[in-house]
Design an enzyme around this catalytic site. Structure first.
Site, PDB file in Angstrom:
ATOM      1  N   GLN A 107       5.613 -32.863  -2.457  1.00  0.00           N
ATOM      2  CA  GLN A 107       5.609 -33.660  -3.518  1.00  0.00           C
ATOM      3  C   GLN A 107       4.444 -33.267  -4.760  1.00  0.00           C
ATOM      4  OE1 GLN A 107       2.513 -37.184  -2.948  1.00  0.00           O
ATOM      5  NE2 GLN A 107       3.898 -37.214  -1.080  1.00  0.00           N
ATOM      6  N   HIS A 158       1.881 -34.182  -8.417  1.00  0.00           N
ATOM      7  CA  HIS A 158       1.641 -35.459  -9.227  1.00  0.00           C
ATOM      8  C   HIS A 158       1.465 -35.032 -10.637  1.00  0.00           C
ATOM      9  CE1 HIS A 158       1.002 -37.539  -5.487  1.00  0.00           C
ATOM     10  NE2 HIS A 158      -0.003 -36.798  -5.178  1.00  0.00           N
ATOM     11  N   GLU A 169      -6.117 -36.123  -6.358  1.00  0.00           N
ATOM     12  CA  GLU A 169      -6.421 -36.805  -5.046  1.00  0.00           C
ATOM     13  C   GLU A 169      -7.381 -35.635  -4.433  1.00  0.00           C
ATOM     14  OE1 GLU A 169      -2.609 -37.758  -3.888  1.00  0.00           O
ATOM     15  OE2 GLU A 169      -2.510 -36.273  -2.308  1.00  0.00           O
ATOM     16  N   HIS A 221       2.477 -30.010  -2.496  1.00  0.00           N
ATOM     17  CA  HIS A 221       1.687 -30.082  -1.090  1.00  0.00           C
ATOM     18  C   HIS A 221       2.293 -31.441  -0.330  1.00  0.00           C
ATOM     19  CE1 HIS A 221       0.398 -33.445  -3.919  1.00  0.00           C
ATOM     20  NE2 HIS A 221       0.095 -34.042  -2.724  1.00  0.00           N
ATOM     21  N   ARG A 250       9.078 -35.898  -5.881  1.00  0.00           N
ATOM     22  CA  ARG A 250       9.027 -35.277  -4.516  1.00  0.00           C
ATOM     23  C   ARG A 250      10.033 -33.967  -4.547  1.00  0.00           C
ATOM     24  NH1 ARG A 250       9.166 -40.997  -4.133  1.00  0.00           N
ATOM     25  NH2 ARG A 250       7.450 -41.770  -2.785  1.00  0.00           N
TER      26      ARG A 250
END
Length: 399
Positions: free
Chosen positions: A96, A98, A133, A262, A281
């Site tokens: 995926q 972001h 993240e 990642h 995804r």
């Protein structure tokens, strides 16, 4: 100080034992993938200040400045801007990326305008926020992170000896980096599914064989073969072969910024992120893959995964430095008899104990014991000193 009651999310890829072991509770036999600590509406933590359990999100909404601090509310709004998790992977998560903040806002607004339901399986943007993240390993932790240099990936693919991979090898050699990575990823994700499934199976068999031999990509081949066992025929297996394989040791971390492809594979870790649920995804999943939107978001540049190790300050706080203001993760490794570690006030904090027992003392003499797996919410104006023999992670915002 408010002890938190947290929710474990039962995603299929989760471990059945890792989070129960951390919490000291018996396994249920069902996967427990993520333990959420925060005020995300999907599973807010609960606390009890004497009038019964209440969602942390409701507590914050009733007094944002008192709970979060005036400066944090001015910068991030009247909500906790981060979500802290314990993540326990026993199988690969989806490959995926972001979005950055601008693309998240644009994509969310466009899907709202089209009337796409928030729970629709083909919805890309669940909110208007980005989702950087950080994952910090508590056990050895495997993952894929960022593109490998095209020449190295060409070498890795060529060694598999699969004829249908040769066009990708040629593209990686023939074009500039960004163009080569874009063209190969696009070709993999848009290929005929039946043809690609056959390629994946052959590549997985070859990776299994090469994983048993010494070589520079031995661990990577083993990881790709394992991913293929979980997702046979999935194009994401070949897409993952474009990425670096990384193995974190306990205490090491990875920062994942916008557009970096990642996937987490196996292990237990503490994860912190901006308070968002936006995921695009690439594969290793039965869920929706929106290739055109994905290609708008992916950053087609190679690089080292950039393993982070904490840097300790004079007060003993070990900080994982990132370029993000919405969250700041650090840890304290407390030793018995040592001077207590005073936590800076001014913004809300969540403290998570991952080993031993910590003693938390406030300015009024109040005391709370924090055992392994337990967490607390600390209001912005509270002054806390840590004692004991324990490892405690601290989540807050950048001051």
């Amino acid at each position: 100080m408010d002890r938190l009651e947290n929710t474990a999310r039962p995603y299929a890829w989760g471990s059945t034992t890792a989070i129960p072991e951390l919490l000291g509770t018996p396994p249920t036999g069902e996967p427990q993938a993520e333990l959420w600590m925060g005020a995300h509406p999907g599973a807010p933590s609960r606390l009890d200040r004497g009038d019964g359990p209440r969602a942390l999100s409701d507590t914050i909404a009733a007094d944002p400045e008192g709970e979060l601090g005036a400066a944090a509310v001015r910068r991030f709004g009247p909500r906790l801007p981060f979500l802290l998790k314990v993540l326990a992977a026993a199988a690969p998560l989806s490959l995926q990326v972001h979005p950055d903040l601008d693309r998240a806002r644009e994509g969310f607004a466009a899907e709202e305008e089209r009337g796409v339901p928030l729970d629709a399986p083909d919805r890309n943007y669940k909110d208007a926020n980005h989702k950087p993240e950080l994952i910090c390993a508590l056990t050895p932790f495997d993952g894929f992170c960022g593109f490998r240099a095209p020449a190295a990936t060409a070498e890795l693919l060529a060694a598999l000896g699969v004829d249908s991979l040769k066009p990708y090898v040629d593209l990686l050699h023939a074009h500039p980096e960004a163009d080569a990575l874009r063209e190969v990823l696009t070709a993999v994700l848009t290929a005929d599914r039946a043809v690609m499934a056959e390629t994946v199976d052959r590549a997985a068999d070859a990776a299994e064989r090469l994983a048993a031999q010494d070589g520079p990509y031995q661990e990577a081949y083993a990881a790709y073969a394992a991913a293929a066992r979980h997702f046979p025929g999935d194009p994401g297996v070949i897409a993952a072969m474009l990425l670096n394989h990384v193995r974190l040791q306990p205490g090491e971390a990875l920062y994942l910024g916008a557009g970096v492809p990642h996937a987490y594979l196996d292990g237990l870790g503490v994860e912190i992120m901006a308070n968002s649920d936006n995921v695009l995804r690439c594969g290793l999943t039965p869920k929706h893959v929106d290739v055109p939107e994905l290609l708008r978001v992916v950053r087609f540049e190679s690089g080292d995964p950039g393993v982070l190790r904490p840097e300790a300050d004079a007060a003993g706080e070990e900080v994982y430095e990132t370029p993000i203001d919405e969250f700041r993760l650090s840890r304290y490794v407390l030793a018995p008899g040592a001077e207590g570690a005073a936590l800076p006030p001014g913004a809300a904090q969540i403290l998570l104990c991952t080993s031993g027992t910590a003693v938390l003392r406030d300015a009024e003499g109040g005391e709370l014991l924090l055992d392994r797996g337990q967490s607390v919410f600390v209001r912005a104006d509270e002054r806390i000193v840590l004692h004991g023999e324990a490892t405690v992670f601290r989540a807050t915002v950048v001051a």
